[in-house]
Design a protein around this motif. Sequence first.
Motif, PDB file in Angstrom:
ATOM      1  N   VAL A  47       0.792  -1.206  -0.078  1.00 62.53           N
ATOM      2  CA  VAL A  47      -0.089  -0.175   0.046  1.00 62.53           C
ATOM      3  C   VAL A  47       0.889   1.245   0.016  1.00 62.53           C
ATOM      4  N   ARG A  48       1.806   1.046   0.495  1.00 62.39           N
ATOM      5  CA  ARG A  48       2.871   2.551   0.726  1.00 62.39           C
ATOM      6  C   ARG A  48       3.386   2.708  -0.561  1.00 62.39           C
ATOM      7  N   ALA A  49       3.490   1.806  -1.551  1.00 61.65           N
ATOM      8  CA  ALA A  49       4.119   2.335  -2.757  1.00 61.65           C
ATOM      9  C   ALA A  49       2.942   2.602  -3.864  1.00 61.65           C
ATOM     10  N   ASN A  50       1.760   2.291  -3.433  1.00 59.86           N
ATOM     11  CA  ASN A  50       0.507   2.918  -3.912  1.00 59.86           C
ATOM     12  C   ASN A  50       0.281   2.463  -5.414  1.00 59.86           C
ATOM     13  N   PRO A  51       0.159   1.043  -5.559  1.00 61.64           N
ATOM     14  CA  PRO A  51      -0.191   0.427  -6.701  1.00 61.64           C
ATOM     15  C   PRO A  51      -1.801   0.806  -7.085  1.00 61.64           C
ATOM     16  N   ASP A  52      -2.478   0.663  -8.271  1.00 61.09           N
ATOM     17  CA  ASP A  52      -3.479   0.762  -8.477  1.00 61.09           C
ATOM     18  C   ASP A  52      -4.534  -0.059  -7.867  1.00 61.09           C
ATOM     19  N   CYS A  53      -4.251  -1.240  -7.707  1.00 58.16           N
ATOM     20  CA  CYS A  53      -5.264  -2.390  -7.338  1.00 58.16           C
ATOM     21  C   CYS A  53      -4.444  -3.325  -6.108  1.00 58.16           C
ATOM     22  N   ILE A  54      -4.959  -3.990  -5.381  1.00 57.90           N
ATOM     23  CA  ILE A  54      -4.413  -4.941  -4.661  1.00 57.90           C
ATOM     24  C   ILE A  54      -5.307  -6.313  -4.772  1.00 57.90           C
ATOM     25  N   GLN A  55      -4.940  -7.661  -5.013  1.00 58.25           N
ATOM     26  CA  GLN A  55      -5.751  -8.674  -5.266  1.00 58.25           C
ATOM     27  C   GLN A  55      -5.900  -9.429  -4.020  1.00 58.25           C
ATOM     28  N   LEU A  56      -6.852  -9.760  -3.184  1.00 54.11           N
ATOM     29  CA  LEU A  56      -6.910 -10.399  -2.029  1.00 54.11           C
ATOM     30  C   LEU A  56      -7.857 -11.204  -2.116  1.00 54.11           C
ATOM     31  N   SER A  57      -8.044 -12.127  -0.878  1.00 59.54           N
ATOM     32  CA  SER A  57      -9.296 -13.214  -0.799  1.00 59.54           C
ATOM     33  C   SER A  57     -10.184 -12.543  -0.059  1.00 59.54           C
ATOM     34  N   LEU A  58     -11.176 -13.281   0.263  1.00 61.30           N
ATOM     35  CA  LEU A  58     -12.557 -12.684   1.241  1.00 61.30           C
ATOM     36  C   LEU A  58     -11.784 -12.506   2.620  1.00 61.30           C
ATOM     37  N   GLY A  59     -11.180 -13.533   3.119  1.00 62.93           N
ATOM     38  CA  GLY A  59     -10.498 -13.665   4.313  1.00 62.93           C
ATOM     39  C   GLY A  59      -9.587 -12.495   4.478  1.00 62.93           C
ATOM     40  N   GLN A  60      -8.946 -11.924   3.595  1.00 59.21           N
ATOM     41  CA  GLN A  60      -7.674 -11.173   3.729  1.00 59.21           C
ATOM     42  C   GLN A  60      -8.040  -9.680   3.402  1.00 59.21           C
ATOM     43  N   ALA A  61      -9.224  -9.386   2.951  1.00 60.17           N
ATOM     44  CA  ALA A  61      -9.503  -7.969   2.304  1.00 60.17           C
ATOM     45  C   ALA A  61      -9.359  -7.124   3.489  1.00 60.17           C
ATOM     46  N   ARG A  62      -9.593  -7.730   4.547  1.00 59.61           N
ATOM     47  CA  ARG A  62      -9.859  -6.431   5.740  1.00 59.61           C
ATOM     48  C   ARG A  62      -8.488  -5.611   6.028  1.00 59.61           C
ATOM     49  N   HIS A  63      -7.284  -6.402   5.697  1.00 59.51           N
ATOM     50  CA  HIS A  63      -5.910  -5.854   5.840  1.00 59.51           C
ATOM     51  C   HIS A  63      -5.835  -4.531   4.893  1.00 59.51           C
ATOM     52  N   LEU A  64      -6.591  -4.725   3.613  1.00 63.49           N
ATOM     53  CA  LEU A  64      -6.686  -3.311   2.849  1.00 63.49           C
ATOM     54  C   LEU A  64      -7.531  -2.343   3.051  1.00 63.49           C
ATOM     55  N   GLN A  65      -8.927  -3.068   3.432  1.00 64.03           N
ATOM     56  CA  GLN A  65      -9.934  -1.854   3.670  1.00 64.03           C
ATOM     57  C   GLN A  65     -10.029  -1.222   5.100  1.00 64.03           C
ATOM     58  N   ASN A  66      -9.554  -2.086   6.237  1.00 65.37           N
ATOM     59  CA  ASN A  66      -9.457  -1.236   7.377  1.00 65.37           C
ATOM     60  C   ASN A  66      -8.385   0.001   7.268  1.00 65.37           C
ATOM     61  N   ILE A  67      -7.632  -0.021   6.466  1.00 62.91           N
ATOM     62  CA  ILE A  67      -6.384   0.910   6.267  1.00 62.91           C
ATOM     63  C   ILE A  67      -7.718   2.531   6.265  1.00 62.91           C
ATOM     64  N   PRO A  68      -7.166   3.336   6.992  1.00 68.03           N
ATOM     65  CA  PRO A  68      -7.848   4.659   6.959  1.00 68.03           C
ATOM     66  C   PRO A  68      -7.371   5.457   5.821  1.00 68.03           C
ATOM     67  N   GLY A  69      -8.166   6.671   5.460  1.00 65.00           N
ATOM     68  CA  GLY A  69      -7.844   7.344   4.465  1.00 65.00           C
ATOM     69  C   GLY A  69      -8.635   7.185   3.218  1.00 65.00           C
ATOM     70  N   LYS A  70      -8.611   7.953   2.171  1.00 66.08           N
ATOM     71  CA  LYS A  70      -9.261   7.896   0.911  1.00 66.08           C
ATOM     72  C   LYS A  70      -8.225   7.540  -0.391  1.00 66.08           C
ATOM     73  N   HIS A  71      -6.928   7.462  -0.020  1.00 68.98           N
ATOM     74  CA  HIS A  71      -6.154   7.415  -1.251  1.00 68.98           C
ATOM     75  C   HIS A  71      -5.298   6.072  -0.795  1.00 68.98           C
ATOM     76  N   LYS A  72      -5.913   5.024  -1.378  1.00 70.84           N
ATOM     77  CA  LYS A  72      -5.244   3.441  -1.195  1.00 70.84           C
ATOM     78  C   LYS A  72      -5.590   2.728  -2.434  1.00 70.84           C
TER      79      LYS A  72
END
Length: 283
Positions: A47-72
């Motif tokens: 996320v720090r490197a800011n690609p366009d997307c990150i591909q994750l499974s149902l059980g691991q998506a929280r690690h991305l979507q729990n990050i605060p802020g508009k730009h991720k």
Amino acid sequence: MSAQARLKRMFSEEGKCFDVAIDHGFFNEFSFLASIENMKEAVETVVRANPDCIQLSLGQARHLQNIPGKHKPGLVLRTDAANIYGSKLPEYLFSEVVDHAIEHAVRLDAVAVCVNLLMLPNQPELHYQCVKNISKLKTECERFGMVLMVEPLVMLPNEQKGGYMVDGDIQKIMPLVRQAVELGADVIKADPCDQIEQYHRVIEVASGIPVLVRGGGRASDEEIVNRTVKLMEQGAAGIVYGRNVIQHSDPERMTQALMGIVHKGDSAEKALAVLNGEGGAHV
């Protein structure tokens, strides 16, 4: 929301996208866990490197979507688990889609879902499963305005090279890509072919549907960078790389180097300079 709205979140104004795949734990293979044992840390690094997307499974998506802020990065949700990647194929092969996958994707604010279209030698039942999976997902994607990314994957016989080995025969890749398009893919995630300079034929057969190219197994920095430059020159809309980012000694810098190629048309020399800490970052 229409699929078109999500596509605009996924791709740049120039129609380019870099998706970092960190969904490998979904496939029950020990070797796939290298460098992603700690998923929270792995996701935060990318996320720090800011690609366009990150591909994750149902059980691991929280690690991305729990990050605060508009730009991720946007979430691409992997929808199917398969058991085909081991060095020895099991007696029964499957590719099983998560129950109510598209509703999960909407709830998780995904920009797209990803599903396999597998072609293994002498395994027509597995191919049939995948066609059914895609057909059902397409109906739900249309209902909910979700982007459908289909991953046509042609694999070599296991006895030839072991598990998860790509068949780079363009005459096998092209018809499978076309089948994915015919089944309703909004985005194609396909393998590179053996002769990269021929990849424009894969782009052409996709009939205007954007093609993101898979990274496959680990390779040297020079090989990955040079291959990516050539693929973008051949008309690819971007890349989906996993192990060549997350298993790299510096995933953040590798992401920045690849973002420069995808979005700014950087040369291989410039990308390698970024990797070596000699160039500016593209974030």
